[in-house]
Design a protein around this motif. Sequence first.
Motif, PDB file in Angstrom:
ATOM      1  N   ASP A  97       0.835  -1.193   0.000  1.00 52.61           N
ATOM      2  CA  ASP A  97       0.000   0.000   0.000  1.00 52.61           C
ATOM      3  C   ASP A  97       0.875   1.252   0.000  1.00 52.61           C
ATOM      4  O   ASP A  97       1.634   1.494   0.942  1.00 52.61           O
ATOM      5  CB  ASP A  97      -0.908  -0.044   1.242  1.00 52.61           C
ATOM      6  CG  ASP A  97      -1.867   1.127   1.297  1.00 52.61           C
ATOM      7  OD1 ASP A  97      -1.913   1.897   0.327  1.00 52.61           O
ATOM      8  OD2 ASP A  97      -2.575   1.256   2.322  1.00 52.61           O
ATOM      9  N   GLU A 152      -0.046   4.267   0.356  1.00 55.28           N
ATOM     10  CA  GLU A 152      -0.471   5.180   1.417  1.00 55.28           C
ATOM     11  C   GLU A 152       0.284   4.875   2.712  1.00 55.28           C
ATOM     12  O   GLU A 152       0.762   5.782   3.401  1.00 55.28           O
ATOM     13  CB  GLU A 152      -1.976   5.059   1.631  1.00 55.28           C
ATOM     14  CG  GLU A 152      -2.576   6.158   2.481  1.00 55.28           C
ATOM     15  CD  GLU A 152      -4.087   6.093   2.487  1.00 55.28           C
ATOM     16  OE1 GLU A 152      -4.728   7.138   2.219  1.00 55.28           O
ATOM     17  OE2 GLU A 152      -4.642   5.001   2.761  1.00 55.28           O
ATOM     18  N   ARG A 166       3.786   6.210   2.508  1.00 55.30           N
ATOM     19  CA  ARG A 166       3.872   7.651   2.716  1.00 55.30           C
ATOM     20  C   ARG A 166       3.760   7.978   4.207  1.00 55.30           C
ATOM     21  O   ARG A 166       4.458   8.869   4.714  1.00 55.30           O
ATOM     22  CB  ARG A 166       2.782   8.368   1.916  1.00 55.30           C
ATOM     23  CG  ARG A 166       2.956   8.228   0.405  1.00 55.30           C
ATOM     24  CD  ARG A 166       1.944   9.054  -0.363  1.00 55.30           C
ATOM     25  NE  ARG A 166       1.963   8.719  -1.777  1.00 55.30           N
ATOM     26  CZ  ARG A 166       2.856   9.166  -2.654  1.00 55.30           C
ATOM     27  NH1 ARG A 166       3.829   9.976  -2.244  1.00 55.30           N
ATOM     28  NH2 ARG A 166       2.788   8.821  -3.917  1.00 55.30           N
ATOM     29  N   TRP A 167       2.888   7.267   4.917  1.00 56.30           N
ATOM     30  CA  TRP A 167       2.764   7.491   6.357  1.00 56.30           C
ATOM     31  C   TRP A 167       4.046   7.065   7.073  1.00 56.30           C
ATOM     32  O   TRP A 167       4.488   7.716   8.002  1.00 56.30           O
ATOM     33  CB  TRP A 167       1.554   6.735   6.903  1.00 56.30           C
ATOM     34  CG  TRP A 167       0.257   7.262   6.362  1.00 56.30           C
ATOM     35  CD1 TRP A 167       0.056   8.432   5.692  1.00 56.30           C
ATOM     36  CD2 TRP A 167      -1.015   6.630   6.439  1.00 56.30           C
ATOM     37  NE1 TRP A 167      -1.255   8.573   5.329  1.00 56.30           N
ATOM     38  CE2 TRP A 167      -1.948   7.487   5.782  1.00 56.30           C
ATOM     39  CE3 TRP A 167      -1.480   5.436   6.978  1.00 56.30           C
ATOM     40  CZ2 TRP A 167      -3.299   7.171   5.686  1.00 56.30           C
ATOM     41  CZ3 TRP A 167      -2.829   5.125   6.885  1.00 56.30           C
ATOM     42  CH2 TRP A 167      -3.732   5.980   6.238  1.00 56.30           C
ATOM     43  N   GLU A 223      -3.729  13.670   7.436  1.00 54.04           N
ATOM     44  CA  GLU A 223      -4.343  12.829   6.410  1.00 54.04           C
ATOM     45  C   GLU A 223      -5.838  12.640   6.624  1.00 54.04           C
ATOM     46  O   GLU A 223      -6.491  11.945   5.834  1.00 54.04           O
ATOM     47  CB  GLU A 223      -3.660  11.455   6.382  1.00 54.04           C
ATOM     48  CG  GLU A 223      -2.182  11.488   6.034  1.00 54.04           C
ATOM     49  CD  GLU A 223      -1.950  11.869   4.588  1.00 54.04           C
ATOM     50  OE1 GLU A 223      -2.522  11.200   3.699  1.00 54.04           O
ATOM     51  OE2 GLU A 223      -1.203  12.840   4.341  1.00 54.04           O
TER      52      GLU A 223
END
Length: 307
Positions: free
Chosen positions: A2, A4, A7-8, A25
């Motif tokens: 993932d 996302e 990025r986290w 976010e």
Amino acid sequence: MDTESLRWFEMVADGATVTEVAELEMRSQPGVSRALARLEEEVGAELFQRSGRLLSLTPAGAAFHRHVGAALHRLDDGIAAVQQLVSPETGTVSLAFQASLGTWLVPDLIGSFRTRFPEVRFDLRSKPDEHASAVGARSPVDLELSTLHVIEDGVEWRPLVREPIRLLLPQGHPLSDRRRVGIAEVAEDSFITLWRASLLRSQLDQLCARAGFEARVALVADDLPTLRGYVASGLGVAIIPARWDAGAIEPSSPRVHYLELSDPDAERTVGLSWNDHRRRLPAAELFREHVLTRAETGRLPRPVPIR
């Protein structure tokens, strides 16, 4: 994996807290924590160690972090490149064209199109073999401008304009004071031609055959400017596409004379081809519509008349 979560992970590795990431976010804090835990499972190692409210990288996390940033930057560059391609106003159009059309038709069409869509880019490809289609099923070319009428599965062709074929004579030729002649009147002359893969060479052979003779070829030129130069030097005569009123792109010379040919087939039709079996990106579709509309409304250049 993932993206996302990646990025986290990068945000936390750079010093943000899970709470700050969740607020930025607009996600729940437990949701961000679970995503980071799933990432650790996928990587197969603990990436963070907790110190109060802060998370710090483990040795495995530090090693992973060195590669995640580069990967996300490459991914973002790829997404930006795709957006540039698919956006109608910033995409790229791949256009193949017959070399003789590059002095008048191609500049006219691209110039008029870019007054409306200045950010669209063009991948221009001159055709080395004018007898072969450039928009086949496996070709990356979107559109093709040519005097070749392609009859091939999936290939669509639309006529744009008729291009007269002229006879080019050197200064002092016995027929140079004429305005219009038949090609049979130069049957005894030596001819300058283009290479055999050119459609203009094929048309010369056809015109001469219909007039009852075979052209005596003295020299073969690689391009039209060279062909004009040979004729201007008195080395022979030639057939050549008409000059067009598209500015001073196509040179003229007092040492050569253009004559109309009275032969019924002394012209060729310039057309636009594309492959309907392949999806065109928006910028290419906009340019296709622009070309067809410009032809239908009579806004293409016109041939220079013989005086």
